[in-house]
Enzyme design. Structure first.
Site: not given
Ligand code: XMP
Length: 172
Positions: A97, A153, A159
């Site tokens: 993300d 989740d 999940r």
């Molecule tokens: P970053 O921003 O560090 O995010 O790249 C990575 C972690 O954030 C969670 N994440 C999500 N989890 N739906 C989710 O269930 C989403 O749309 C989402 N976006 C980020 C996820 O745990 C990931 O490893």
């Protein structure tokens, strides 16, 4: 909930990635490291498509609390990390993300002296990155929506779903 990626598409893409990794890591001391908890399903399917011998391990990272869909304080845990000195590490996460989780993990893992570190994610969210690198491998590019299923989740639910869906704003 809207369905974004169906189980058959996931299976096909994971199989192709497994074949690619099997060639890349042929004759190399590969350790596949899953990031708990979101990568569990992806990792379980991917390692069964990697046909070269390899080890498995897990690390922990979390940034969300309860019902929030916005990243909070990032915590990483190395308690379960196997010995990765001299090994080719492939870090597996559910989604890239902002990229901060993988950035932090790669920095932390570097201290354990692996031979190499690469990253593979199931999903790459478009237009969100806040870091200067991209994952080495990804399965699907998705728009900037909150996704659930196949390991991902919302407030610890969803999940187990075999597909990837997005939640509408009123469902969050
Ligand atoms: P970053 O921003 O560090 O995010 O790249 C990575 C972690 O954030 C969670 N994440 C999500 N989890 N739906 C989710 O269930 C989403 O749309 C989402 N976006 C980020 C996820 O745990 C990931 O490893």
């Amino acid at each position: 909930m809207q369905r974004l990626v169906e189980p058959a598409e996931i299976q096909n893409r994971v199989r192709t990635l497994g074949q690619q990794l099997s060639q890349t890591y042929h004759d190399q001391p590969l350790t596949v490291l899953g990031v708990l908890t979101g990568s569990m399903l992806f990792m379980a399917d991917l390692v069964r498509e990697i046909t070269v011998p390899h080890r498995m391990g897990v690390v922990h990272a979390s940034s969300y609390r309860g019902k929030s869909t916005v990243g909070g304080e990032l915590r990483v845990g190395m308690d379960l990390l196997p010995d990765i000195r001299g090994r080719d590490v492939l870090v597996i996460d559910d989604i890239f993300d902002t990229g901060r989780t993988l950035e932090r993990l790669v920095q932390a893992l570097d201290a354990y002296h692996p031979r190499s570190i690469k990253t593979a994610v199931l999903l790459l969210k478009e237009g969100r990155s806040m870091v200067s690198f991209n994952p080495d491998y990804f399965c699907f590019r998705i728009p900037d929506v909150f996704v659930i299923g196949y390991g991902l989740d919302y407030n610890d639910d969803y999940r187990h779903l075999p597909f990837i869906g997005s939640l509408e704003p009123h469902e969050i």
